[in-house]
Motif scaffolding. Structure first.
Motif, short mmCIF file in Angstrom:
data_model
loop_
_atom_site.label_atom_id
_atom_site.label_comp_id
_atom_site.label_asym_id
_atom_site.label_seq_id
_atom_site.Cartn_x
_atom_site.Cartn_y
_atom_site.Cartn_z
N HIS A 203 -6.86 -9.68 -16.86
CA HIS A 203 -5.62 -9.24 -16.20
C HIS A 203 -5.97 -8.40 -14.98
CE1 HIS A 203 -1.60 -7.93 -15.34
NE2 HIS A 203 -1.99 -6.66 -15.42
N LEU A 204 -5.44 -8.81 -13.84
CA LEU A 204 -5.64 -8.09 -12.59
C LEU A 204 -4.48 -7.14 -12.36
CD1 LEU A 204 -7.13 -7.70 -9.84
CD2 LEU A 204 -5.71 -9.58 -8.96
N VAL A 205 -4.78 -5.85 -12.25
CA VAL A 205 -3.75 -4.85 -11.97
C VAL A 205 -3.42 -4.91 -10.48
CG1 VAL A 205 -3.11 -2.42 -12.13
CG2 VAL A 205 -4.70 -3.40 -13.80
N LEU A 248 1.87 -5.07 -1.50
CA LEU A 248 0.64 -5.83 -1.74
C LEU A 248 -0.32 -5.76 -0.56
CD1 LEU A 248 1.96 -9.09 -3.48
CD2 LEU A 248 0.95 -7.06 -4.55
N ASP A 249 0.07 -5.00 0.47
CA ASP A 249 -0.73 -4.91 1.68
C ASP A 249 -1.74 -3.77 1.64
OD1 ASP A 249 1.16 -2.92 1.69
OD2 ASP A 249 1.84 -3.24 3.74
N ARG A 250 -2.03 -3.29 0.44
CA ARG A 250 -3.00 -2.21 0.27
C ARG A 250 -3.83 -2.45 -0.98
NH1 ARG A 250 -1.67 1.04 -3.98
NH2 ARG A 250 0.51 1.14 -4.64
N ALA A 251 -4.92 -1.71 -1.08
CA ALA A 251 -5.75 -1.81 -2.28
C ALA A 251 -5.11 -1.06 -3.45
CB ALA A 251 -7.14 -1.24 -2.00
N LEU A 252 -5.56 -1.35 -4.63
CA LEU A 252 -5.16 -0.63 -5.83
C LEU A 252 -5.77 0.77 -5.80
CD1 LEU A 252 -3.80 -1.08 -8.70
CD2 LEU A 252 -6.11 -1.57 -9.51
N THR A 253 -5.04 1.77 -6.27
CA THR A 253 -5.59 3.12 -6.32
C THR A 253 -6.21 3.39 -7.69
OG1 THR A 253 -3.56 4.17 -7.14
CG2 THR A 253 -3.79 3.91 -4.74
N GLN A 254 -7.11 4.36 -7.75
CA GLN A 254 -7.74 4.72 -9.01
C GLN A 254 -6.73 5.23 -10.04
OE1 GLN A 254 -11.35 4.34 -9.44
NE2 GLN A 254 -10.54 4.32 -11.55
N PRO A 255 -5.76 6.08 -9.64
CA PRO A 255 -4.77 6.52 -10.64
C PRO A 255 -3.96 5.37 -11.22
CG PRO A 255 -4.79 8.03 -8.78
CD PRO A 255 -5.65 6.88 -8.39
N GLU A 256 -3.63 4.36 -10.40
CA GLU A 256 -2.89 3.20 -10.92
C GLU A 256 -3.73 2.47 -11.98
OE1 GLU A 256 -0.07 1.58 -7.31
OE2 GLU A 256 -2.24 1.37 -7.06
N TYR A 257 -4.97 2.22 -11.66
CA TYR A 257 -5.85 1.51 -12.59
C TYR A 257 -6.05 2.33 -13.87
CZ TYR A 257 -9.92 -0.97 -14.44
OH TYR A 257 -10.78 -1.67 -15.24
N ASP A 258 -6.29 3.63 -13.70
CA ASP A 258 -6.55 4.48 -14.86
C ASP A 258 -5.35 4.53 -15.80
OD1 ASP A 258 -9.07 5.01 -13.93
OD2 ASP A 258 -8.58 6.99 -13.11
N LEU A 259 -4.15 4.49 -15.24
CA LEU A 259 -2.94 4.51 -16.06
C LEU A 259 -2.89 3.29 -16.98
CD1 LEU A 259 -0.25 6.13 -16.45
CD2 LEU A 259 0.78 4.54 -14.80
N VAL A 260 -3.22 2.12 -16.44
CA VAL A 260 -3.22 0.90 -17.23
C VAL A 260 -4.38 0.91 -18.23
CG1 VAL A 260 -3.24 -1.62 -17.14
CG2 VAL A 260 -2.12 -0.33 -15.32
#
Length: 301
Positions: A203-205, A248-260
């Motif tokens: 799954h890609l966040v 969608l015009d930006r990279a994923l942030t670390q807080p977003e990934y960490d939340l998932v």
């Protein structure tokens, strides 16, 4: 020849060997853009020598953010025979591949099945797909596929419709993954820590959509068996049309990934892979230059 219904699009196109193109953009012959050892898959697939990846051209989904757009949207590649495909599998085995990794294979499933019967090696076979599969097609592959590596991209129908033009994706992918699990169960490792059988879900966040990822993980926890292996991907890079889509015009942030990631850990998934966001770079996208496709022991095709 009947119209094609291999994938859920069921576009009904009469696909010739290289003509009569349907939604996927290719004919009945496998079109391949690259065949080489790939060391950037999950550790249980890449091991120390690499996964023998065969990148098929064309796609039945064509997400707007696809990192492989030249081959998925543009269908760049070379049409090859079933016999040549079997030879490529054996050449990858001779190079030391731990497995034969079929990337985006669904729309050429019949040709792949014939090639698997012709190959000489008996390495585990990986079905590396976007998850948008017909159960009927997967059942034709039963016994020929050892490891299923599906994406589970979206849980919301509106998001799926917006980003890949397939509003039925959540339902279709859920049924497909349950069929994969019926066939091979959860991941089993050999004594070297390499996958020999089972299902590993990717799954890609996506940026700005962490809550949708959490919703998807909760659905999986409620509807799939215990012990599911999950690869939580964070390597999103704005590509193609996604560069012009707000959010969608930006990279994923670390807080977003960490939340998932925290929710996945709470739900008890077995992790096939998690990522450092430093992996989010276009330099990790392999070059689609017909490596391993154009020549065999008898010279250029």
């Amino acid at each position: 020849m009947e119209g094609c219904n291999l994938c859920p699009r069921s576009c009904g196109t009469r696909r010739g060997e290289s003509g009569g193109l349907g939604f996927c953009g290719v004919g009945r012959l496998p079109r391949v853009a690259r065949a080489a050892l790939h060391r950037w898959e999950e550790p249980c697939l890449s091991g120390s020598c690499g996964s023998g990846t065969i990148f098929f051209s064309g796609c039945n989904l064509k997400c707007v953010f696809c990192q492989n757009a030249p081959i998925s949207h543009g269908a760049f590649g070379k049409d090859i025979s079933v016999e040549r495909l079997a030879d490529i599998m054996d050449e990858l085995a001779a190079q030391g591949a731990h497995n034969i990794n079929l990337v985006t294979p669904s729309h050429v499933a019949p040709a792949i099945l014939r090639a698997l019967k012709l190959r000489k090696n008996r390495l585990p076979v990986v079905w590396n797909s976007n998850g948008y599969e017909r159960v009927e097609t997967l059942r034709q592959m039963e016994g020929a596929i050892d490891i299923y590596l599906p994406d589970f991209k979206f849980i919301r129908h509106g998001t799926a419709a917006l980003l890949c033009g397939a509003g039925d994706y959540p339902d279709v992918a859920g049924r497909a993954i349950r069929e994969m699990l019926r066939q091979v169960g959860n991941i089993q490792l050999n004594e070297d820590g390499l996958a020999r059988k089972g299902v590993l879900i990717r799954h890609l966040v996506l940026p700005g959509r962490a809550e949708e990822s959490i919703e998807l993980l909760r659905w999986m926890a409620d509807h799939l068996p215990d012990g599911i292996w999950l690869s939580l991907m964070g390597q999103y890079v704005p590509c193609g049309p996604a560069r012009d889509i707000p959010g969608l015009d930006r990279a994923l942030t670390q807080p977003e990934y960490d939340l998932v990631l925290e929710e996945a850990q709470r739900l008890g998934f077995a992790f096939g892979y998690t990522q450092e966001l430093g992996a989010a770079s276009e330099s990790f996208i392999p070059p689609f230059d017909l490596t391993g496709v154009k020549e065999d022991a008898h010279g250029p095709l």
